[in-house]
Design an enzyme around this catalytic site. Structure first.
Site, PDB file in Angstrom:
ATOM      1  N   ASP A   1       0.867  -1.060  -0.044  1.00  0.00           N
ATOM      2  CA  ASP A   1       0.076  -0.025   0.075  1.00  0.00           C
ATOM      3  C   ASP A   1       0.823   1.061  -0.010  1.00  0.00           C
ATOM      4  OD1 ASP A   1      -3.272   0.162   0.992  1.00  0.00           O
ATOM      5  OD2 ASP A   1      -1.897   2.191   0.481  1.00  0.00           O
TER       6      ASP A   1
ATOM      7  N   SER B   1       4.337   2.004  -5.340  1.00  0.00           N
ATOM      8  CA  SER B   1       3.025   2.375  -6.089  1.00  0.00           C
ATOM      9  C   SER B   1       2.761   1.171  -7.383  1.00  0.00           C
ATOM     10  CB  SER B   1       2.923   3.569  -6.512  1.00  0.00           C
ATOM     11  OG  SER B   1       2.024   3.819  -7.721  1.00  0.00           O
ATOM     12  N   VAL B   2       1.780   0.965  -7.343  1.00  0.00           N
ATOM     13  CA  VAL B   2       1.397  -0.195  -8.590  1.00  0.00           C
ATOM     14  C   VAL B   2       1.433   0.397  -9.910  1.00  0.00           C
ATOM     15  CG1 VAL B   2      -0.031  -1.750  -6.972  1.00  0.00           C
ATOM     16  CG2 VAL B   2      -1.204   0.021  -8.364  1.00  0.00           C
TER      17      VAL B   2
ATOM     18  N   ASN C   1      -6.124  -5.106  -5.954  1.00  0.00           N
ATOM     19  CA  ASN C   1      -7.227  -4.582  -5.250  1.00  0.00           C
ATOM     20  C   ASN C   1      -6.945  -2.848  -5.172  1.00  0.00           C
ATOM     21  OD1 ASN C   1      -9.176  -4.454  -2.809  1.00  0.00           O
ATOM     22  ND2 ASN C   1      -7.594  -3.587  -2.147  1.00  0.00           N
TER      23      ASN C   1
ATOM     24  N   SER D   1     -15.639  -3.453 -11.098  1.00  0.00           N
ATOM     25  CA  SER D   1     -16.815  -2.849 -10.283  1.00  0.00           C
ATOM     26  C   SER D   1     -18.017  -2.538 -11.098  1.00  0.00           C
ATOM     27  CB  SER D   1     -16.274  -1.165  -9.955  1.00  0.00           C
ATOM     28  OG  SER D   1     -17.249  -0.475  -9.519  1.00  0.00           O
TER      29      SER D   1
ATOM     30  N   TYR E   1     -12.983   5.640 -14.371  1.00  0.00           N
ATOM     31  CA  TYR E   1     -13.041   4.817 -13.306  1.00  0.00           C
ATOM     32  C   TYR E   1     -13.714   3.270 -14.130  1.00  0.00           C
ATOM     33  CZ  TYR E   1     -14.069   1.965  -8.973  1.00  0.00           C
ATOM     34  OH  TYR E   1     -14.116   1.062  -7.914  1.00  0.00           O
ATOM     35  N   GLY E   2     -14.779   3.574 -14.690  1.00  0.00           N
ATOM     36  CA  GLY E   2     -15.633   2.488 -15.327  1.00  0.00           C
ATOM     37  C   GLY E   2     -14.798   1.789 -16.431  1.00  0.00           C
TER      38      GLY E   2
ATOM     39  N   LYS F   1     -11.992  -0.370 -15.071  1.00  0.00           N
ATOM     40  CA  LYS F   1     -12.620  -1.523 -14.338  1.00  0.00           C
ATOM     41  C   LYS F   1     -13.094  -2.493 -15.526  1.00  0.00           C
ATOM     42  CE  LYS F   1     -12.146  -0.696  -9.890  1.00  0.00           C
ATOM     43  NZ  LYS F   1     -10.972  -1.350  -9.229  1.00  0.00           N
TER      44      LYS F   1
ATOM     45  N   ALA G   1     -18.865  -2.619  -0.793  1.00  0.00           N
ATOM     46  CA  ALA G   1     -18.380  -2.490   0.778  1.00  0.00           C
ATOM     47  C   ALA G   1     -18.325  -1.185   1.103  1.00  0.00           C
ATOM     48  CB  ALA G   1     -17.226  -3.403   0.774  1.00  0.00           C
TER      49      ALA G   1
ATOM     50  N   ARG H   1     -13.672   3.752   3.157  1.00  0.00           N
ATOM     51  CA  ARG H   1     -13.425   5.054   3.080  1.00  0.00           C
ATOM     52  C   ARG H   1     -14.021   5.625   1.540  1.00  0.00           C
ATOM     53  NH1 ARG H   1      -7.051   6.597   2.280  1.00  0.00           N
ATOM     54  NH2 ARG H   1      -6.995   5.426   0.213  1.00  0.00           N
TER      55      ARG H   1
HETATM   56  N1  LIG Z   1     -15.900  -0.367  -1.715  1.00  0.00           N
HETATM   57  C1  LIG Z   1     -16.783  -0.788  -2.644  1.00  0.00           C
HETATM   58  O1  LIG Z   1     -17.887  -0.558  -2.621  1.00  0.00           O
HETATM   59  C2  LIG Z   1     -15.867  -0.840  -4.085  1.00  0.00           C
HETATM   60  C3  LIG Z   1     -16.960  -1.118  -5.193  1.00  0.00           C
HETATM   61  C4  LIG Z   1     -16.271  -1.479  -6.320  1.00  0.00           C
HETATM   62  C5  LIG Z   1     -14.982  -1.567  -6.514  1.00  0.00           C
HETATM   63  N2  LIG Z   1     -13.928  -1.382  -5.337  1.00  0.00           N
HETATM   64  C6  LIG Z   1     -12.633  -1.479  -5.486  1.00  0.00           C
HETATM   65  O2  LIG Z   1     -12.101  -2.351  -4.494  1.00  0.00           O
HETATM   66  C7  LIG Z   1     -10.828  -1.959  -4.310  1.00  0.00           C
HETATM   67  C8  LIG Z   1     -10.568  -1.603  -2.827  1.00  0.00           C
HETATM   68  O3  LIG Z   1     -11.464  -0.208  -2.701  1.00  0.00           O
HETATM   69  P1  LIG Z   1     -11.800   0.081  -1.180  1.00  0.00           P
HETATM   70  O4  LIG Z   1     -13.099   0.155  -1.145  1.00  0.00           O
HETATM   71  O5  LIG Z   1     -11.153  -0.927  -0.107  1.00  0.00           O
HETATM   72  O6  LIG Z   1     -11.083   1.456  -0.856  1.00  0.00           O
HETATM   73  P2  LIG Z   1      -9.769   1.900  -0.147  1.00  0.00           P
HETATM   74  O7  LIG Z   1      -9.504   3.398  -0.450  1.00  0.00           O
HETATM   75  O8  LIG Z   1     -10.195   1.616   1.396  1.00  0.00           O
HETATM   76  O9  LIG Z   1      -8.787   0.963  -0.672  1.00  0.00           O
HETATM   77  C9  LIG Z   1      -7.860   1.342  -1.724  1.00  0.00           C
HETATM   78  C10 LIG Z   1      -6.289   1.012  -1.267  1.00  0.00           C
HETATM   79  O10 LIG Z   1      -5.536   1.236  -2.349  1.00  0.00           O
HETATM   80  C11 LIG Z   1      -4.399   1.846  -1.988  1.00  0.00           C
HETATM   81  N3  LIG Z   1      -3.530   2.407  -3.044  1.00  0.00           N
HETATM   82  C12 LIG Z   1      -4.220   3.454  -4.114  1.00  0.00           C
HETATM   83  N4  LIG Z   1      -3.364   3.738  -4.886  1.00  0.00           N
HETATM   84  C13 LIG Z   1      -2.193   2.991  -4.749  1.00  0.00           C
HETATM   85  C14 LIG Z   1      -1.283   2.578  -5.430  1.00  0.00           C
HETATM   86  N5  LIG Z   1      -0.767   3.498  -6.683  1.00  0.00           N
HETATM   87  N6  LIG Z   1      -0.219   1.503  -5.156  1.00  0.00           N
HETATM   88  C15 LIG Z   1      -0.805   0.892  -4.248  1.00  0.00           C
HETATM   89  N7  LIG Z   1      -1.784   0.983  -3.225  1.00  0.00           N
HETATM   90  C16 LIG Z   1      -2.413   2.256  -3.782  1.00  0.00           C
HETATM   91  C17 LIG Z   1      -4.904   2.969  -1.164  1.00  0.00           C
HETATM   92  O11 LIG Z   1      -3.850   3.644  -0.355  1.00  0.00           O
HETATM   93  C18 LIG Z   1      -5.909   2.404  -0.123  1.00  0.00           C
HETATM   94  O12 LIG Z   1      -5.346   1.801   0.906  1.00  0.00           O
HETATM   95  C19 LIG Z   1     -10.655  -0.727  -5.176  1.00  0.00           C
HETATM   96  O13 LIG Z   1      -9.987  -1.164  -6.478  1.00  0.00           O
HETATM   97  C20 LIG Z   1     -12.074  -0.067  -5.729  1.00  0.00           C
HETATM   98  O14 LIG Z   1     -12.004   0.215  -6.732  1.00  0.00           O
HETATM   99  C21 LIG Z   1     -14.706  -1.084  -4.222  1.00  0.00           C
END
Ligand SMILES: NC(=O)c1ccc[n+]([C@@H]2O[C@H](COP(=O)([O-])OP(=O)(O)OC[C@H]3O[C@@H](n4cnc5c(N)ncnc54)[C@H](O)[C@@H]3O)[C@@H](O)[C@H]2O)c1
Length: 301
Positions: A39, A74-75, A101, A153, A166-167, A170, A198, A201
């Protein structure tokens, strides 16, 4: 029922410093995996970054008796992806599982979207998954085993206002996973996609009254299964939210064919739109070959 364990397995979870990723890292480690907790520690829009997030999850895993190392790369760059995989190989000798993720949001209506917002989102979600997965794929191929989970997503697969960047990113992950599933098949590599919902934040302000029923931990069982040896499915997409898991698929309807030698007009398309769109008798192709096979049987009458 056979217990699913990750003894002897090495997993990379990107974006595992919080939200959904943290729950995957904790659960895989609890079941015996050695985990790279990656992360950057940035904000939801991808700005900033501090090491505390990944380190905290590593500390949690270790406190519970598990094994984990942090990765702050960073990814979103090829070097970052290489370095994340190198952390797994240097620390634990291999990579068996990659859970892509990491994610950020830069929501804007299409007319207002800036190229910076486009690049930032494509770089983390879509290119980031390429950058981490390709070096991992090479290691997995050599070892004859691998599991990929990509995080798409509903915003991309079904559509959502204000999320073109984003779409698109994804939905791109669906294409990436499909082809990894095909190319990895002979090497024992499975690749699947999840569309989670889920309360994290990222979604805090969007989920309203149902947020309390949408804990990230309710997505984790599906991801744990898809990341495991027990997973024999590949090339699929699943919705996971609130403890309900459901397959999502792209189907091909039987369609309309005007017959051999008939050159259809636009008016033919209009006249036959109901048949073209009719869903009864659809198939779910798992390759270009499946689609062409269906076409050949239509053309052959
Ligand atoms: N929460 C939902 O309802 C939901 C819905 C659809 C998709 N998603 C996807 O699920 C995944 C997780 O999301 P979440 O809801 O837990 O959000 P989150 O913001 O809590 O988690 C995302 C994490 O990715 C990390 N991150 C961001 N850029 C990065 C990078 N360049 N390198 C490494 N780490 C990085 C952030 O620091 C964060 O901890 C994401 O891909 C999000 O798009 C979530």
């Amino acid at each position: 029922m056979a217990e699913i364990t990750f003894d002897g397995r090495v997993a990379i979870v990107t974006g595992a410093g919080g939200g959904l990723g943290r729950t995957y890292a904790l659960e895989l480690a609890r079941r015996g995996a050695k985990v790279v907790v990656n992360d950057l520690g940035g904000s939801v829009d991808g700005t900033g970054g501090e090491h505390a997030a990944a380190q905290k999850v590593v500390d949690e895993i270790k406190a519970a008796g598990g094994e984990a190392v942090p990765s702050y790369d960073s990814v979103s760059t090829p070097e970052g992806g290489e370095s994340i995989v190198k952390t797994a190989v240097d620390s634990f000798g291999k990579v068996d599982v990659v859970i892509n993720n990491a994610g950020i949001l830069r929501d804007k209506s299409f007319a207002k979207l800036t190229w910076e917002d486009l690049d930032a989102v494509l770089d983390v979600h879509l290119k980031g998954a390429f950058y981490v997965s390709q070096p991992a794929f090479k290691v997995m191929k050599e070892n004859g085993y691998g599991r990929f989970v990509f995080t798409a997503s509903n915003a991309g697969v079904f559509g959502n206002f204000g999320q073109t960047n984003y779409g698109a990113a994804k939905m791109g992950l669906v294409g990436l996973s499909n082809i990894i599933a095909i190319e990895g098949e002979k090497a024992g590599i499975k690749s699947n996609v999840i569309c989670p919902v889920a309360a994290t934040r990222m979604t805090m302000e969007l989920l309203g009254d149902f947020a309390s029923q949408l804990e990230p931990e309710l997505v984790t069982p599906l991801v744990t299964f898809l990341a495991s040896e027990a997973c024999d499915v590949t090339h699929e997409i699943f919705s996971a939210a609130g403890g309900r898991y459901a397959r999502v698929f792209v189907g091909l309807a039987p369609g309309w064919y005007g017959g051999k030698g008939h050159v259809p007009t636009a008016e033919d398309v209009l006249d036959n739109l109901a048949q073209i769109e009719k869903q009864d008798g659809y198939i779910v192709p798992t390759s270009v070959g499946d689609e062409l096979g269906a076409l050949v049987s239509v053309l052959a009458g």
